[in-house]
Design an enzyme around this catalytic site. Structure first.
Site, PDB file in Angstrom:
ATOM      1  N   ASP A  76       0.812  -1.217   0.000  1.00 52.14           N
ATOM      2  CA  ASP A  76       0.000   0.000   0.000  1.00 52.14           C
ATOM      3  C   ASP A  76       0.854   1.280   0.000  1.00 52.14           C
ATOM      4  O   ASP A  76       0.674   2.157   0.859  1.00 52.14           O
ATOM      5  CB  ASP A  76      -0.928   0.031   1.235  1.00 52.14           C
ATOM      6  CG  ASP A  76      -1.689  -1.264   1.439  1.00 52.14           C
ATOM      7  OD1 ASP A  76      -2.066  -1.895   0.444  1.00 52.14           O
ATOM      8  OD2 ASP A  76      -1.899  -1.646   2.615  1.00 52.14           O
TER       9      ASP A  76
ATOM     10  N   GLU B 144     -11.473  -0.116  -3.030  1.00 46.39           N
ATOM     11  CA  GLU B 144     -10.624   0.430  -1.958  1.00 46.39           C
ATOM     12  C   GLU B 144      -9.444   1.147  -2.596  1.00 46.39           C
ATOM     13  O   GLU B 144      -9.370   1.297  -3.813  1.00 46.39           O
ATOM     14  CB  GLU B 144     -10.142  -0.684  -1.021  1.00 46.39           C
ATOM     15  CG  GLU B 144      -9.268  -1.722  -1.711  1.00 46.39           C
ATOM     16  CD  GLU B 144      -8.902  -2.912  -0.818  1.00 46.39           C
ATOM     17  OE1 GLU B 144      -9.361  -3.009   0.325  1.00 46.39           O
ATOM     18  OE2 GLU B 144      -8.139  -3.777  -1.296  1.00 46.39           O
TER      19      GLU B 144
HETATM   20  O1  FUB Z   1      -3.115  -3.647   3.531  1.00 41.13           O
HETATM   21  C1  FUB Z   1      -4.408  -3.900   4.030  1.00 41.13           C
HETATM   22  C2  FUB Z   1      -5.437  -3.592   2.999  1.00 41.13           C
HETATM   23  O2  FUB Z   1      -5.197  -4.356   1.829  1.00 41.13           O
HETATM   24  C3  FUB Z   1      -5.416  -2.168   2.509  1.00 41.13           C
HETATM   25  O3  FUB Z   1      -5.946  -1.255   3.400  1.00 41.13           O
HETATM   26  C4  FUB Z   1      -6.149  -2.348   1.235  1.00 41.13           C
HETATM   27  O4  FUB Z   1      -6.088  -1.260   0.368  1.00 41.13           O
HETATM   28  C5  FUB Z   1      -5.490  -3.589   0.682  1.00 41.13           C
HETATM   29  O5  FUB Z   1      -4.282  -3.303   0.023  1.00 41.13           O
END
Ligand code: FUB
Length: 362
Positions: free
Chosen positions: A48, A262
């Site tokens: 991320d 997301e």
């Molecule tokens: O790293 C945890 C979660 O996985 C993140 O918050 C999302 O965007 C995904 O990458």
């Protein structure tokens, strides 16, 4: 004890098999060898990556993946991260990044209990602000902020989460007029669907699919809120980041190749606002463009084809006149989901401002 362990292993294996079956992901040596870029750090697992240029240098604010032994599930319970390490690089051409050590640990954040997911950072008047999601003591994702005099921390957390914050994956845009906007949200384990009515739906059993819109209904949107001048709170109630299709209609929940899941990011290119995000269960990074920070935005296309691993998450940053995509995959660990590594590659636009799609393995 033996029984508990074998149940846990069984759960892990069956979760893993489901994920592989559902998404048809291929983890081959061949793919790895043909990757267009290499992991930027190899001593810890990172994901991320939110990259920024501060004082002429690149700082990357990633998640720090660990294997805490939790079973894989669609809520992301196995993403059990506990702290943040900030990485730095003099230029994106460097073959590796420097790991500046622990910048913030969950044990130092009063309101947070677990799962320090994807963070971002912003700078104002020589102070640095680390924005991060974590589950509070009731198991609800909130977004917190921690402050430092240095881009690499250590960061001192505020005693409470940002008021009225919820869900995950904050990304902060510093606009040219001096305003700062936070984009955030994530469905399934990111809990965005539980906030559809404005209050948290706590009904059990917890399922990533409960409370989602129907396939033919408008997709759930990421959220945007202007920040207060001190960058510590929302200055307004969060609004929907609406993404329109080519006919000016909001993308539908069933349009899983294009709808928001997301990993929000916002950058500007030639005066236009580019909102980019992950489609989650279809594993694409996509973008949509608009004329102002609130949108609406019109779907523009794909930035990155699927990487090794389930998640895809990124940031886009300009450095000395060139543009770069920071992203992650699971090539360092060969783990399907949560032991990831951050990478960087150049990103290009065509003459109409369309981002050229990147294929991560040749
Ligand atoms: O790293 C945890 C979660 O996985 C993140 O918050 C999302 O965007 C995904 O990458």
């Amino acid at each position: 004890m033996e029984k508990v362990e074998s149940k846990c292993v069984r759960q892990k294996i069956s979760g893993l098999k489901n994920i592989i079956k559902k998404n048809n992901l291929i983890m081959s040596e061949e793919k790895k060898l043909n990757a267009i870029s290499a992991p930027l750090v190899t001593d810890i697992y990172t994901a991320d990556p939110s990259a920024h240029v501060f004082n002429g240098k690149i700082y990357i604010y990633p998640s720090h993946d660990i294997d805490a032994g939790d079973a894989f599930d669609d809520l992301g319970s196995h993403f059990a991260m506990e702290d943040y390490h900030i990485l730095s690089m003099d230029t994106p051409a460097d073959s590796s990044a420097v790991d500046n050590g622990v910048a913030l640990h969950v044990k130092d954040v009063k309101w947070a209990e677990r799962q320090m997911w994807a963070p971002d950072a912003a700078e104002k008047d020589g102070k640095y602000y680390l924005y991060f999601p974590a589950k509070d003591h009731d198991g609800i994702f909130r977004i917190g902020v921690a402050v430092s005099d240095s881009p690499t921390g250590p960061f001192i957390p505020q005693p409470e989460a940002i008021k009225n914050s919820f869900s995950i994956d904050p990304a902060v845009l510093k606009d040219e007029d001096g305003n700062y906007y936070m984009y955030f949200g994530g469905i399934w384990g990111g809990q965005l669907q539980r906030w559809r009515t404005g209050t948290f739906k706590a009904e059990q059993p917890e399922s990533p699919f409960a409370f989602l819109p129907e396939k033919n209904e408008p997709a759930l949107c990421a959220k945007v809120a202007k920040l207060t001048n001190d960058l510590l709170e929302f200055a307004e109630a969060p609004k929907d980041v609406v993404i329109l299709d080519e006919n000016g209609k909001p993308l539908l929940q069933g349009d899983t190749d294009r709808r928001f899941f997301e990993a929000s990011w916002m950058h500007k290119y030639k005066g236009k606002y580019y909102f980019s995000y992950s489609t989650g269960d279809t594993h694409f990074l996509c973008y949509a463009t608009g004329d102002n920070p609130y949108g609406p935005f019109t779907y523009g296309g794909r930035i990155l084809e699927p990487v090794i691993g389930w998640t895809s998450h990124h940031s886009i940053v300009e450095f000395k006149g060139k543009w770069y995509l920071f992203y992650h995959d699971s090539s360092l660990s060969n783990d399907i989901t949560h032991l990831r590594c951050v990478k960087v590659t150049e990103l290009e636009y065509d003459e109409n401002g369309k981002i050229k799609t990147i294929v991560p393995y040749k």
